[in-house]
Scaffold this motif. Structure first.
Motif, mmCIF file in Angstrom:
data_model
loop_
_atom_site.group_PDB
_atom_site.id
_atom_site.type_symbol
_atom_site.label_atom_id
_atom_site.label_comp_id
_atom_site.label_asym_id
_atom_site.label_seq_id
_atom_site.Cartn_x
_atom_site.Cartn_y
_atom_site.Cartn_z
ATOM 1 N N ARG B 274 -54.233 -4.831 84.480
ATOM 2 C CA ARG B 274 -54.176 -5.356 83.115
ATOM 3 C C ARG B 274 -52.740 -5.344 82.621
ATOM 4 N NH1 ARG B 274 -59.291 -6.883 81.696
ATOM 5 N NH2 ARG B 274 -60.505 -6.196 83.471
ATOM 6 N N VAL B 275 -52.495 -6.137 81.609
ATOM 7 C CA VAL B 275 -51.159 -6.251 81.057
ATOM 8 C C VAL B 275 -50.645 -4.892 80.595
ATOM 9 C CG1 VAL B 275 -49.852 -7.248 79.150
ATOM 10 C CG2 VAL B 275 -51.481 -8.652 80.413
ATOM 11 N N ARG B 276 -51.561 -4.024 80.117
ATOM 12 C CA ARG B 276 -51.117 -2.721 79.617
ATOM 13 C C ARG B 276 -50.483 -1.874 80.726
ATOM 14 N NH1 ARG B 276 -54.278 -0.120 76.552
ATOM 15 N NH2 ARG B 276 -56.069 -1.453 76.205
ATOM 16 N N ASP B 277 -50.804 -2.211 81.998
ATOM 17 C CA ASP B 277 -50.298 -1.414 83.106
ATOM 18 C C ASP B 277 -48.905 -1.840 83.568
ATOM 19 O OD1 ASP B 277 -52.756 -0.161 83.070
ATOM 20 O OD2 ASP B 277 -53.629 -1.587 84.506
ATOM 21 N N VAL B 278 -48.425 -2.956 83.077
ATOM 22 C CA VAL B 278 -47.075 -3.370 83.486
ATOM 23 C C VAL B 278 -46.129 -3.229 82.293
ATOM 24 C CG1 VAL B 278 -48.029 -4.999 85.136
ATOM 25 C CG2 VAL B 278 -47.356 -5.798 82.877
ATOM 26 N N GLY B 279 -44.831 -3.319 82.588
ATOM 27 C CA GLY B 279 -43.854 -3.140 81.525
ATOM 28 C C GLY B 279 -43.900 -4.293 80.527
ATOM 29 N N ILE B 280 -44.136 -3.955 79.255
ATOM 30 C CA ILE B 280 -44.066 -4.981 78.217
ATOM 31 C C ILE B 280 -42.676 -4.875 77.597
ATOM 32 C CG2 ILE B 280 -45.019 -5.769 76.035
ATOM 33 C CD1 ILE B 280 -47.680 -4.506 76.901
ATOM 34 N N ALA B 281 -41.923 -5.958 77.658
ATOM 35 C CA ALA B 281 -40.533 -5.909 77.198
ATOM 36 C C ALA B 281 -40.436 -6.203 75.703
ATOM 37 C CB ALA B 281 -39.704 -6.911 77.993
ATOM 38 N N ASP B 282 -39.383 -5.665 75.106
ATOM 39 C CA ASP B 282 -39.106 -5.965 73.703
ATOM 40 C C ASP B 282 -38.511 -7.360 73.596
ATOM 41 O OD1 ASP B 282 -39.840 -4.501 71.634
ATOM 42 O OD2 ASP B 282 -38.020 -3.275 71.496
ATOM 43 N N PHE B 283 -38.564 -7.913 72.412
ATOM 44 C CA PHE B 283 -37.983 -9.232 72.217
ATOM 45 C C PHE B 283 -37.500 -9.306 70.773
ATOM 46 C CE2 PHE B 283 -37.869 -13.873 72.290
ATOM 47 C CZ PHE B 283 -37.434 -14.107 73.594
ATOM 48 N N PRO B 284 -36.306 -9.865 70.561
ATOM 49 C CA PRO B 284 -35.826 -9.934 69.172
ATOM 50 C C PRO B 284 -36.712 -10.853 68.336
ATOM 51 C CG PRO B 284 -34.407 -11.191 70.640
ATOM 52 C CD PRO B 284 -35.360 -10.435 71.518
ATOM 53 N N THR B 285 -37.050 -10.379 67.143
ATOM 54 C CA THR B 285 -37.933 -11.188 66.307
ATOM 55 C C THR B 285 -37.346 -11.385 64.917
ATOM 56 O OG1 THR B 285 -39.063 -9.203 65.544
ATOM 57 C CG2 THR B 285 -40.018 -10.330 67.431
ATOM 58 N N VAL B 286 -37.796 -12.416 64.277
ATOM 59 C CA VAL B 286 -37.527 -12.619 62.848
ATOM 60 C C VAL B 286 -38.861 -12.984 62.225
ATOM 61 C CG1 VAL B 286 -35.155 -13.378 63.134
ATOM 62 C CG2 VAL B 286 -37.018 -15.036 63.277
ATOM 63 N N THR B 287 -38.959 -12.933 60.903
ATOM 64 C CA THR B 287 -40.206 -13.379 60.297
ATOM 65 C C THR B 287 -39.938 -14.617 59.473
ATOM 66 O OG1 THR B 287 -40.005 -12.194 58.242
ATOM 67 C CG2 THR B 287 -40.887 -10.960 60.100
ATOM 68 N N VAL B 288 -41.011 -15.313 59.152
ATOM 69 C CA VAL B 288 -40.839 -16.560 58.394
ATOM 70 C C VAL B 288 -40.237 -16.297 57.026
ATOM 71 C CG1 VAL B 288 -42.523 -18.062 59.457
ATOM 72 C CG2 VAL B 288 -43.287 -16.347 57.828
ATOM 73 N N GLU B 289 -40.320 -15.038 56.572
ATOM 74 C CA GLU B 289 -39.807 -14.757 55.240
ATOM 75 C C GLU B 289 -38.305 -14.452 55.230
ATOM 76 O OE1 GLU B 289 -42.914 -12.164 54.930
ATOM 77 O OE2 GLU B 289 -43.897 -13.113 53.221
ATOM 78 N N ASP B 290 -37.736 -14.230 56.426
ATOM 79 C CA ASP B 290 -36.296 -13.959 56.483
ATOM 80 C C ASP B 290 -35.516 -15.167 55.975
ATOM 81 O OD1 ASP B 290 -36.713 -11.513 57.491
ATOM 82 O OD2 ASP B 290 -36.252 -12.003 59.584
ATOM 83 N N PRO B 291 -34.403 -14.900 55.257
ATOM 84 C CA PRO B 291 -33.584 -16.041 54.808
ATOM 85 C C PRO B 291 -32.959 -16.757 56.005
ATOM 86 C CG PRO B 291 -32.557 -13.938 54.273
ATOM 87 C CD PRO B 291 -33.923 -13.624 54.778
#
Lengths: 215, 423
Positions: B274-291
């Motif tokens: 399952r996906v939980r068993d492999v490394g889940i990488a971080d990813f830079p995010t922004v939200t729609v509310e950010d200017p």
């Protein structure tokens, strides 16, 4: 005297005959249904047993009813006994046949499922097989009733009860003033009774056939 | 097995604690039919642990269904013993036995003249539960299989879809809380998408209930997905291999099994992780509310040339690349690519790979329970983990073989010694 005047003067007698006719058919249908379903339940699982039941009941049906009733008179006498015997025997065939066909038509996977969840033989029959076979059985009962309406008229030949008495009396005095009226009254009475019974069966079907399998 | 029997008194009082599985032992089971020269099932012995899901898989006509039906004695074995828990049930009253064993079949086997509630209530009623106990149980079972009790209670089977019927079938099988559940190709008659859902549901249910499940199928992929152990059967129900899905995939005992496993064992292996068993990488995010300006800055400064934009509820919304905003002339509404596929942490690597392959950027967003963003999985991660998995499997298989060989040589030695003694 025209037909309406005839009805007016004889309505007492006619109502009694009608009542007796209906009552005889009804009671014989109850016996035939119980007996027919019983025969069906006993024989549907064996190939030759089912065929035997169907063949023997249809053999009965091929005997002309007038002859059969005549043959019964020396054995059981006149009146009610030969009427009940004849009506019950003739009513059996459609019920037995539809019962066997209905029970055999139950999806084997459902019977398997019923067994698999731990239903005993009797419970399987009462809770699963008979309810599923009920619509064809009820059809058989309807057909039987229609048929018995006519055959019951012949019972008058053995001094049985019912509207057949009107018809036989009329036929015996053809040419006399009321002969046609008598035959007509008896026949129309039987037709009306048959329609009433049929309506009752439609109602019975609505009440007893599960909504899950109603067509 | 006194601890596994639900007595009417405790079930009537309140919601009974769920009964977990019992062991099943089949000893030399044989079924032969009069008039046929070879038996339909020959000398099957099998030990099934409590709470285990065992899949019987094999070509059609191999006797797997017959074997299953001998456990609840829908088919009486010609010889051999069956033990459930500590009890020998070979000569027990079959009607009583079957009430303690859940049974679900293909095309659900629901009685069409009874409502959903009446169908589910059948077994509890027969085993003498109280009226209110039965009523509560029906609601509970509908809840358990994911159907709204108020909506489905009074419906007739023909008013349900195939998948819903199958759920009710499972609910009926589990209603009296049996320790053992037998399933005979239960998902054989539904469409592939529904089947997939039902399989997931069964995995979830089993996670909660820990019943002993014996499941018959001819679909090897289904076997891999559901089974703790799989018995691959050949004709007359001879067990070709009885082992974990991993072992069967990486180390099939003979040509018959490998033929049945089919091509692409490595691909099928992906279904077991399952996906939980492999490394889940971080990813830079922004939200729609950010200017807008801060999104610009982030894209320009960062080492990444891509951002994931989340919506108001933290769900993945759009992939934004460096050039996208320029091309869209600064309008956020038009910029970027919508996220069209996400996976949960319970998704198989197979599903994840599928999503990664169809994504133009070669990665897929992983989401939590309510769809919120957790991280991403990309091609590189998947490839690395698959290689690790296969390597580990190979090692395990070699070890297993080594053990077997040792055992064999040990036995030969003993036999030789025994032979010497006899002379």
């Amino acid at each position: 005297m025209n037909f309406w005047e005839y009805l007016g003067t004889r309505h007492q007698q006619l109502l009694t005959d009608t009542y007796q006719h209906a009552s005889a058919v009804f009671q014989c249908m109850v016996i035939a249904t119980l007996l027919g379903v019983l025969i069906g339940v006993i024989s549907y699982r064996s190939g030759w047993g089912g065929s035997l039941a169907i063949t023997s009941t249809s053999a009965i049906l091929t005997i002309p009813s007038l002859a059969a009733i005549g043959l019964l008179i020396p054995l059981v006498g006149l009146g009610v006994p030969p009427t009940v015997i004849i009506l019950t025997l003739y009513g059996l065939l459609p019920i037995v046949r539809n019962c066997i066909v209905g029970l055999r038509g139950v999806d084997p996977a459902l019977v398997d499922a019923a067994k698999g969840i731990g239903m005993s033989r009797a419970r399987r029959l009462l809770k699963v097989e008979l309810p599923l076979a009920w619509p064809p059985i009820l059809t058989g009962i309807r057909v039987s009733t229609q048929m018995l309406m006519g055959i019951a008229a012949i019972a008058a030949y053995a001094s049985g009860p019912g509207l057949g008495n009107e018809i036989f009396r009329g036929l015996a005095s053809l040419g006399s003033a009321n002969a046609i009226n008598q035959v007509l009254a008896g026949t129309i009475g039987i037709v009306i009774l048959a329609l009433l019974f049929d309506a009752a069966y439609v109602l019975l079907g609505r009440l007893t056939i599960s909504r899950g399998i109603r067509a | 097995m006194p601890e596994t029997v639900t007595t009417p008194s405790d079930s009537a009082s309140a919601r009974p604690a769920s009964t977990s599985g019992a062991t099943i032992q089949l000893e030399n089971l044989t079924k032969s039919y009069p008039g046929s020269p070879s038996p339909a099932v020959e000398d099957v012995s099998m030990d099934i642990k409590a709470g285990e899901t065992v899949i019987l898989v094999g070509p059609s006509g191999c006797g797997k269904s017959t074997t299953l039906k001998m456990i609840n004695r829908l088919i009486e074995p010609t010889s051999g013993r069956i033990r459930i828990g500590d009890e020998d049930v070979t000569d027990m009253d079959p009607v009583k036995l079957r009430r303690k064993i859940g049974y679900a079949i293909q095309s659900s086997g629901l009685f069409p003249h009874m409502t959903v509630a009446e169908n589910i209530a059948l077994v509890p009623k027969m085993t003498g539960w109280s009226k209110s106990g039965v009523k509560d149980r029906v609601e509970e079972m509908l809840d358990l299989v994911g159907l709204d009790p108020r909506e489905f209670h009074g419906r007739y089977p023909r008013q349900l879809s195939g998948g819903q019927q199958q759920r009710v079938g499972v609910a009926r099988a589990l209603a009296a809380d049996p320790p053992v559940l037998l399933m005979d190709e239960p998902f054989g008659a539904v469409d592939p998408i529904t089947r997939d859902h039902l399989q997931d549901e069964l995995i979830r249910l089993q996670h909660e209930l820990h019943k002993t499940i014996v499941f018959v199928t001819h679909d090897f992929d289904e076997a891999i997905k559901l089974g703790d152990r799989i018995a691959v059967l050949r004709e007359r129900s001879h067990i070709a291999q009885f082992d974990t899905p991993e072992a069967i995939l990486t180390n099939p005992t003979d040509d018959f099994v490998s033929g049945f496993v089919g091509a692409g064992a490595a691909l099928k292996r992906l279904n077991l992780t399952r996906v939980r068993d492999v490394g889940i990488a971080d990813f830079p995010t922004v939200t729609v509310e950010d200017p807008l300006q801060s999104i610009f800055n982030k894209l320009r400064d960062g080492q990444h040339n891509e951002l994931l934009m989340l919506d108001r509820r933290n769900r993945p919304y759009k992939w934004l690349r460096r050039g996208d905003l320029m091309r869209a002339k600064g309008s956020l509404a038009r910029a970027g690519q919508l996220v069209h596929d996400t996976v949960t942490r319970d998704a198989t690597l197979h599903d994840a790979l599928e999503a990664v392959l169809t994504d133009s950027g070669g990665r897929v967003a992983v989401t939590g329970r309510r769809g919120e963003f957790i991280g991403v999985v990309d091609m590189q991660t998947l490839m690395n983990s698959v290689q690790e998995l296969l390597e580990a499997d190979r090692l395990a298989a070699m070890e297993h073989e080594h053990d077997l060989e040792e055992l064999r040589s040990h036995r030969t030695e003993q036999e030789l010694e025994g032979g010497d003694g006899g002379l």
